[in-house]
Design an enzyme around this catalytic site. Structure first.
Site, mmCIF file in Angstrom:
data_model
loop_
_atom_site.group_PDB
_atom_site.id
_atom_site.type_symbol
_atom_site.label_atom_id
_atom_site.label_comp_id
_atom_site.label_asym_id
_atom_site.label_seq_id
_atom_site.Cartn_x
_atom_site.Cartn_y
_atom_site.Cartn_z
ATOM 1 N N LYS A 131 32.331 36.945 47.311
ATOM 2 C CA LYS A 131 31.895 37.041 45.577
ATOM 3 C C LYS A 131 31.506 38.206 45.564
ATOM 4 O O LYS A 131 30.815 39.435 44.849
ATOM 5 C CB LYS A 131 31.232 36.753 45.588
ATOM 6 C CG LYS A 131 32.481 34.544 45.342
ATOM 7 C CD LYS A 131 33.136 35.051 44.221
ATOM 8 C CE LYS A 131 34.282 36.254 44.966
ATOM 9 N NZ LYS A 131 36.135 35.122 44.609
ATOM 10 N N ARG A 172 45.847 42.802 36.300
ATOM 11 C CA ARG A 172 47.048 43.091 37.513
ATOM 12 C C ARG A 172 46.785 44.818 37.747
ATOM 13 O O ARG A 172 47.747 44.746 38.704
ATOM 14 C CB ARG A 172 48.036 42.257 36.622
ATOM 15 C CG ARG A 172 48.380 40.770 36.514
ATOM 16 C CD ARG A 172 49.801 40.883 35.930
ATOM 17 N NE ARG A 172 50.665 40.958 36.732
ATOM 18 C CZ ARG A 172 51.144 40.307 37.375
ATOM 19 N NH1 ARG A 172 50.313 38.897 37.758
ATOM 20 N NH2 ARG A 172 52.163 40.307 38.305
ATOM 21 N N HIS A 184 24.857 35.482 68.388
ATOM 22 C CA HIS A 184 25.283 36.111 68.830
ATOM 23 C C HIS A 184 26.116 37.230 68.558
ATOM 24 O O HIS A 184 26.676 38.222 69.172
ATOM 25 C CB HIS A 184 27.144 35.196 69.250
ATOM 26 C CG HIS A 184 26.679 33.737 69.995
ATOM 27 N ND1 HIS A 184 26.373 33.479 71.374
ATOM 28 C CD2 HIS A 184 26.799 32.680 69.460
ATOM 29 C CE1 HIS A 184 26.935 32.279 71.702
ATOM 30 N NE2 HIS A 184 26.797 31.882 70.295
ATOM 31 N N ASN A 230 56.809 46.197 38.145
ATOM 32 C CA ASN A 230 56.512 45.824 38.904
ATOM 33 C C ASN A 230 56.420 45.327 40.100
ATOM 34 O O ASN A 230 57.985 44.142 39.974
ATOM 35 C CB ASN A 230 55.579 44.548 38.513
ATOM 36 C CG ASN A 230 54.327 43.543 39.313
ATOM 37 O OD1 ASN A 230 53.504 44.159 40.107
ATOM 38 N ND2 ASN A 230 54.947 42.292 38.760
ATOM 39 N N GLY A 231 56.053 45.505 41.192
ATOM 40 C CA GLY A 231 56.635 45.530 42.479
ATOM 41 C C GLY A 231 57.138 47.056 43.281
ATOM 42 O O GLY A 231 56.349 48.000 43.209
ATOM 43 N N GLU A 291 33.235 32.951 51.567
ATOM 44 C CA GLU A 291 33.312 32.933 49.763
ATOM 45 C C GLU A 291 31.850 33.244 49.166
ATOM 46 O O GLU A 291 32.466 34.649 48.644
ATOM 47 C CB GLU A 291 33.293 31.761 49.097
ATOM 48 C CG GLU A 291 34.018 31.652 48.210
ATOM 49 C CD GLU A 291 35.473 32.468 47.921
ATOM 50 O OE1 GLU A 291 35.605 32.860 48.234
ATOM 51 O OE2 GLU A 291 34.801 32.321 46.513
ATOM 52 N N GLU A 310 33.151 42.096 46.533
ATOM 53 C CA GLU A 310 34.321 42.792 46.136
ATOM 54 C C GLU A 310 33.914 42.854 44.783
ATOM 55 O O GLU A 310 34.357 43.901 43.494
ATOM 56 C CB GLU A 310 35.283 41.630 45.490
ATOM 57 C CG GLU A 310 34.966 39.990 44.682
ATOM 58 C CD GLU A 310 36.623 39.711 45.099
ATOM 59 O OE1 GLU A 310 37.375 39.949 44.883
ATOM 60 O OE2 GLU A 310 35.840 37.830 44.760
ATOM 61 N N LYS A 349 44.132 41.412 40.177
ATOM 62 C CA LYS A 349 43.491 40.122 39.755
ATOM 63 C C LYS A 349 45.173 39.064 40.908
ATOM 64 O O LYS A 349 44.216 38.534 41.648
ATOM 65 C CB LYS A 349 43.915 39.172 38.806
ATOM 66 C CG LYS A 349 43.987 37.552 39.304
ATOM 67 C CD LYS A 349 42.513 37.446 39.546
ATOM 68 C CE LYS A 349 42.231 35.988 39.200
ATOM 69 N NZ LYS A 349 41.652 35.461 39.815
ATOM 70 N N CYS A 395 50.992 44.868 38.869
ATOM 71 C CA CYS A 395 50.582 45.301 37.500
ATOM 72 C C CYS A 395 51.888 44.902 36.792
ATOM 73 O O CYS A 395 51.978 43.431 36.740
ATOM 74 C CB CYS A 395 52.082 46.598 37.844
ATOM 75 S SG CYS A 395 51.879 48.627 39.010
ATOM 76 N N TRP A 446 48.515 49.269 38.945
ATOM 77 C CA TRP A 446 47.909 49.122 40.570
ATOM 78 C C TRP A 446 48.612 50.572 41.190
ATOM 79 O O TRP A 446 49.249 49.674 41.680
ATOM 80 C CB TRP A 446 47.868 47.890 40.744
ATOM 81 C CG TRP A 446 46.633 47.915 41.867
ATOM 82 C CD1 TRP A 446 45.900 47.722 41.931
ATOM 83 C CD2 TRP A 446 46.740 47.814 43.342
ATOM 84 N NE1 TRP A 446 44.670 47.179 42.771
ATOM 85 C CE2 TRP A 446 45.802 47.473 44.015
ATOM 86 C CE3 TRP A 446 48.336 47.119 44.166
ATOM 87 C CZ2 TRP A 446 45.976 47.225 45.360
ATOM 88 C CZ3 TRP A 446 47.786 47.637 45.597
ATOM 89 C CH2 TRP A 446 47.190 47.585 45.844
HETATM 90 O O1 M6R Z 1 46.551 34.303 43.666
HETATM 91 P P1 M6R Z 1 46.170 33.912 45.003
HETATM 92 O O2 M6R Z 1 44.741 33.061 44.495
HETATM 93 O O3 M6R Z 1 46.677 33.842 46.241
HETATM 94 O O4 M6R Z 1 44.889 35.144 45.608
HETATM 95 C C1 M6R Z 1 44.405 35.161 47.013
HETATM 96 C C2 M6R Z 1 43.935 36.695 46.603
HETATM 97 O O5 M6R Z 1 44.264 37.779 46.593
HETATM 98 C C3 M6R Z 1 41.887 36.173 46.059
HETATM 99 O O6 M6R Z 1 41.104 35.710 46.181
HETATM 100 C C4 M6R Z 1 41.281 37.228 46.166
HETATM 101 O O7 M6R Z 1 40.909 37.373 47.340
HETATM 102 C C5 M6R Z 1 39.841 36.853 44.432
HETATM 103 N N1 M6R Z 1 39.517 38.448 44.650
HETATM 104 C C6 M6R Z 1 38.985 36.369 45.269
HETATM 105 O O8 M6R Z 1 37.688 36.593 44.769
#
Ligand code: M6R
Length: 611
Positions: free
Chosen positions: A488, A27, A507, A99-100, A484, A491, A606, A2, A73
Site C-alpha cells: 500500500k 483503468r 537473516h 482495450n487489450g 500488504e 504504490e 486498477k 484501458c 494505459w
Molecule cells: O483485480 P485483481 O484483484 O486481480 O488485481 C490484482 C492486483 O493487480 C491488485 O491487487 C494490485 O496489486 C492493487 N493495486 C493493490 O492495491
C-alpha cells in the site's frame, strides 16, 4: 488495460462519454480521446487525464448523438497525443477504440505497409482498424463482415468499438479477453469496459462474451460470434446504486473505500453467515462443494493484494480444514509447468475479475482438469465467468487503484469458505465453529472502532512522511498483512517499503536498520506475540523507529515502541481484517501529505488486463 465507453441514442453523446471516461479512469490515465460524428467522423485526443481533454473540447461546438471515448494505459507506444485513441483508418472513415493487445500486430503492419498503408501512431490498435479497412475494400463486404473476418485473424486480447462515417447511427463492438458491457436504455445504447458509466442511465445490461460481435444500429442490438452464428443476448438487471460509485463527500475514493469496510464486510456476510443459527451458506459453491471437501490439495492463484489475501487464506485452510495449500503468483504459475491433477481445486482471487495473469492461470489449470472456484468482486467479470463456481465478495465498486475494501471482503469470503469446508470435513468442532461465527459477526463493529484511529494515524503519518524506506514486519496471520502494508505504501506514496516475516529480519533485513528506519510491527496478541516482542527489541537495540500495531490494552510494547496503535482484540485468524486498517490509513495519509495522486498513482491501473 484501458477504459472504453460509447453511446448512441437521443442524448448528446459527448457529456455521456466524458462522464463515463472519468469513471473508467482507474483503468488507465495516460491519455484520453473521443470520436464523434459532427458532420464528419471527428477524433479528438490528448495526452493526460480526461479533464485535460474535456477542457480542450469545451472550447468547441460539438454536437453528436453517437460517439465513443477511450482512456489509455500505454502498452504499445509511449503516452502522447498521437498514440492516444481513437485511431483512424487510412481514409479516416473508420475509427477504433481498443482495450487489450494485438499480439500479431507487427506482421499485420508490415503486410499493410506493403499495400500502401501509412501509420501515424506506434500502437497495435491503429493496425487493427487499418486491417479492417483493408479487408472491407478487398472483399467488398459490409463493415460488420470485415470486422468479423479481421477478428478471425487476430491473435491477442481485445475489447473494441468501431464507428464509421458511412454508418452514422451504428456502433460495432467485439470482445475477446477484455471486458465489454452493453447498457440497454430506452432507444439508446451504451458500451463500456464496466457498468459504472452506464448505471446512472439503465440497469439492464448484456455482458458480451469472448468471440462475440455486437452490432447496434436502427435502435436495435444484434449479437453474433466470430463464426457468424447469431447469439441471443442475455439481459441482466444490475443491482448497483449510483452513489456507490461516487466519492460521497470523501476527498478520495481510497479514503471512502477504507471507511466503507464495516459495511462491505457486513454485505459480504449478508445472507451467508448467521451466528445465531450457527449457519454458514455459500450459495455460489454448491455443485463443487464436494470437490473442495475431497480435494487433496488446494492451489490459490492471484496477483498483488489478492495474492496477499490468498496467503492469509492458506492459513485458514490449513488451520481449519487441514488441507495442504499452495499460494501462487498467477503470473508465475501460468508460465511454469505446474503439476495439476484431476480433481485439484484452484481458487482464483481477483477484485476486478479481469487480471490477465489470473485469468490465464485458471484457464491453464482448468484445461488440466482442475476445478476452479472464483472469488471476485466484479459481478459478471471474466474470471467469475471462467470459474466453475465461486463466491462474490460484494464489496461494491472499488475505484481507488490501491485495493482496500476488496482485500477485507476477500478475507471474509475465504474465511467463510474455509470454515464451511471444515464443517463438512469434520475438521472443526461444533463449538469452535460457532465461536468463529460469533467472532466474524463482530468484525464489522471492530473495524468501525479501528477506523476511529484515523486522527492518531494522520498525526504519525506527518512525522514519517519524509522517510525514504519503511520495513513492515509480522508473523503468522499478520505476515501477509505486513506485505500488504508495504505494498500500500509503495504504490501510492512511492516510498520504498518491504514486508517480511518478523523472524526473517535476522537473516538479512536487520542490516538496514538504523535511526532513520521506521519499522512497522504488527504485534497483536496471538500465538507468536512473545517472539514478535523479541523482534521489536532487536530493532530497538539498533535504534530503529518502531510503530507497533497492538491489541487494545497492551502495556509491554507501549514501553518499547515510539508509537503504538491499539486495535480491538479478536481471534488470531480474523486479526488481518483489523490489523490491515491502520496500515491502509497510514499509507493513505502519507501519500496525501506527499502530494501524491492517491486514487490514480503513477504507472498503475486498477485492473491489469495485460501481461
Ligand atoms: O483485480 P485483481 O484483484 O486481480 O488485481 C490484482 C492486483 O493487480 C491488485 O491487487 C494490485 O496489486 C492493487 N493495486 C493493490 O492495491
Amino acid at each position: 488495460m484501458c477504459g472504453i465507453v460509447a453511446y448512441v441514442g437521443e442524448r448528446e453523446a459527448l457529456p455521456v462519454i466524458i462522464k463515463g471516461l472519468k469513471r473508467l479512469e482507474y483503468r488507465g490515465y495516460d491519455s484520453a480521446g473521443v470520436a464523434l460524428i459532427n458532420g464528419e467522423l471527428q477524433v479528438f485526443k490528448k495526452k493526460g487525464k480526461v479533464t485535460d481533454l474535456e477542457t480542450q473540447l469545451n472550447e468547441q461546438e460539438l454536437k453528436s448523438n453517437i460517439g465513443m471515448g477511450h482512456t489509455r494505459w500505454a502498452t504499445h507506444g509511449e503516452p502522447n497525443d498521437t498514440n492516444a485513441h481513437p485511431h483512424y483508418s487510412l481514409d479516416k472513415k473508420l475509427a477504433i477504440i481498443h482495450n487489450g493487445i494485438i499480439e500479431n500486430y507487427a506482421s499485420l503492419k508490415q503486410e499493410l505497409i506493403s499495400k500502401g498503408h501509412e501509420f501515424i501512431s506506434e500502437t497495435d490498435s491503429e493496425v487493427l482498424v487499418h486491417f479492417i479497412e483493408d479487408i472491407k475494400a478487398n472483399n467488398n463486404c459490409t463493415l460488420v463482415e470485415a470486422v468479423r473476418l479481421a477478428l478471425t485473424k487476430i491473435i491477442g486480447a481485445y475489447a473494441i468499438v468501431i464507428m464509421s462515417q458511412d454508418d452514422t447511427n451504428t456502433l460495432i463492438a467485439a470482445r475477446k479477453g477484455s471486458p465489454l458491457v452493453i447498457g440497454l436504455g430506452k432507444e439508446e445504447f451504451f458500451l463500456a469496459s464496466d457498468a459504472t458509466p452506464i448505471i446512472e442511465y439503465t440497469n439492464e445490461v448484456v455482458y458480451l462474451n469472448d468471440h462475440e460481435i455486437a452490432v447496434i444500429e436502427n435502435n436495435g442490438l444484434k449479437i453474433k460470434n466470430t463464426e457468424d452464428t447469431p447469439m441471443t443476448p442475455y439481459i441482466q438487471t444490475l443491482d448497483m446504486e449510483l452513489e456507490a460509485i461516487e466519492k460521497g463527500g470523501y476527498e478520495h475514493f481510497m479514503l471512502k473505500e477504507i471507511f466503507e469496510q464495516p459495511r462491505s464486510v457486513l454485505d459480504c456476510m449478508r445472507g451467508r453467515l448467521s451466528a445465531t443459527d450457527a449457519r454458514l451458506t455459500l450459495g455460489g459453491i454448491r455443485e463443487y462443494a464436494g470437490a473442495l471437501e475431497n480435494a487433496e490439495r488446494l492451489i490459490i492463484v492471484a496477483c498483488g493484494t489478492s495474492w496477499h489475501a490468498g496467503l492469509v487464506a492458506e492459513y485458514f485452510f490449513e488451520e481449519f480444514c487441514r488441507l495442504p495449500v499452495e499460494v501462487e503468483y498467477a503470473s508465475e504459475f501460468r508460465y511454469r509447468n505446474p503439476v495439476i491433477k484431476e480433481g485439484d481445486v484452484v481458487i482464483a482471487i481477483s477484485q476486478s475479475g479481469e487480471t490477465a495473469d489470473t485469468l490465464a492461470a485458471i484457464e491453464l489449470a482448468r484445461s488440466r482438469g482442475a476445478i476452479i472456484l472464483g472469488v471476485c468482486n466484479v459481478v459478471g467479470s471474466s474470471i467469475a465467468r471462467a470459474s466453475h463456481e465461486g463466491s462474490y465478495t460484494h464489496a461494491g465498486p472499488e475505484i481507488g487503484v490501491a485495493s482496500t475494501k476488496a482485500f477485507t471482503a476477500q478475507l471474509t469470503v475465504l474465511f467463510m469458505i474455509a470454515l464451511r469446508m471444515a464443517q463438512r470435513k469434520g475438521t472443526i468442532t461444533e463449538s469452535k465453529f460457532r465461536e468463529m461465527l460469533v467472532e466474524m459477526e463482530n468484525i464489522p463493529n471492530k473495524i468501525e472502532k479501528a477506523l476511529k484511529l484515523n486522527d492518531q494515524i494522520e498525526y504519525i503519518s506527518d512525522l514519517f512522511k519524509d522517510k525514504s524506506n519503511f520495513l513492515y514486519l509480522g508473523r503468522g496471520y499478520n505476515f501477509p498483512v505486513a506485505l500488504e502494508g508495504a505494498l500500500k505504501l509503495k504504490e501510492i506514496s512511492y516510498i520504498h517499503a518491504e514486508g517480511y516475516p518478523a523472524a526473517e529480519m535476522k537473516h538479512g533485513p536487520i542490516a538496514l536498520i538504523d535511526e532513520e528506519m521506521p519499522v512497522v510491527f504488527i504485534a497483536t496478541r496471538d500465538s507468536s506475540y512473545e517472539k514478535v516482542v523479541s523482534n521489536i527489541q532487536e530493532v530497538k537495540a539498533r535504534k530503529g523507529k518502531v510503530i507497533a500495531i497492538v491489541t487494545e490494552g497492551d502495556k509491554l510494547i507501549n514501553q518499547m515502541a515510539e508509537f503504538v496503535i491499539e486495535i480491538p482484540a479478536t481471534n488470531e485468524a480474523l486479526m488481518p481484517l483489523l490489523s490491515v486498517i491502520p496500515l491502509q490509513l497510514l499509507s493513505y495519509h502519507i501519500a496525501v501529505m506527499r502530494d501524491c495522486n492517491v486514487d490514480q498513482p503513477r504507472n498503475l491501473a486498477k485492473s491489469v488486463t495485460v501481461e
